[in-house]
Design an enzyme around this catalytic site. Structure first.
Site, mmCIF file in Angstrom:
data_model
loop_
_atom_site.group_PDB
_atom_site.id
_atom_site.type_symbol
_atom_site.label_atom_id
_atom_site.label_comp_id
_atom_site.label_asym_id
_atom_site.label_seq_id
_atom_site.Cartn_x
_atom_site.Cartn_y
_atom_site.Cartn_z
ATOM 1 N N CYS A 67 -3.234 -3.600 -8.490
ATOM 2 C CA CYS A 67 -4.640 -3.163 -8.576
ATOM 3 C C CYS A 67 -4.884 -2.453 -9.909
ATOM 4 C CB CYS A 67 -4.981 -2.219 -7.424
ATOM 5 S SG CYS A 67 -4.808 -2.961 -5.788
ATOM 6 N N CYS A 124 -1.488 1.052 -5.479
ATOM 7 C CA CYS A 124 -1.234 -0.378 -5.679
ATOM 8 C C CYS A 124 -1.069 -0.703 -7.168
ATOM 9 C CB CYS A 124 -2.398 -1.166 -5.076
ATOM 10 S SG CYS A 124 -2.427 -2.919 -5.480
#
Length: 169
Positions: free
Chosen positions: A35, A32
């Site tokens: 993230c 991600c």
């Protein structure tokens, strides 16, 4: 310090050990991008609030049971807890919102719990009751509106929408 959660049992133990500290759970994935972008800010905030907050990271790919329990569908998702109860959840890589939320719940979490207790007319944790999530309180406050809401389908039938937004026949 940020702790990488290894299992549901590990998470449960960390929540128990946190006592009355704010708990921030970061649901993330290694693949991600957002993230990875917010991770340094989370590390910084974990150090800044080390005395009053516990920061945990849950890899959604390694801990599906925890991810399902908290109904996480996008990453990153941040869950804020106090005394074992969820007080807020938000998804997205918004470092300003993360910082403001941590500051809010570290400094105002007692006031927030008092406000929640007053809204629900239920005793708080100090009075032998259990804390509720802010979202459940907000949905409870709008319960009458939700219960009365209706949706007309093409055939003219009326279906009531329950308080969770699920259509019922």
């Amino acid at each position: 310090m940020v702790h990488l959660v290894q299992s549901k049992e590990d998470l449960d133990q960390r929540v128990l050990e946190a006592g009355d500290k704010l708990i921030v759970i970061d649901f993330f994935a290694n693949w991600c991008g957002p993230c990875k972008i917010i991770s340094p800010k989370l590390e910084e905030l974990a150090q800044q609030y080390a005395d009053s907050a516990v920061v945990l990271k849950v890899n959604v790919d390694d801990n599906e049971d925890i991810t399902i329990k908290y109904n996480v569908t996008s990453m990153p998702t941040f869950v804020f807890m106090k005394n074992g109860a969820v007080v807020d959840i938000f998804a997205g890589s918004n470092s300003d919102k993360l910082a403001k939320s941590m500051e809010k719940y570290v400094t105002n979490v007692c006031e927030c719990q008092l406000e929640c207790d007053q809204l629900t007319d239920e005793p708080g944790p100090s009075e032998g009751g259990s804390a509720q999530s802010i979202s459940s309180i907000e949905s409870g406050t709008a319960e009458a509106e939700d219960a009365a809401a209706a949706d007309t389908t093409n055939d003219g039938a009326i279906e009531a929408i329950d308080q969770e937004g699920v259509l019922e026949n």
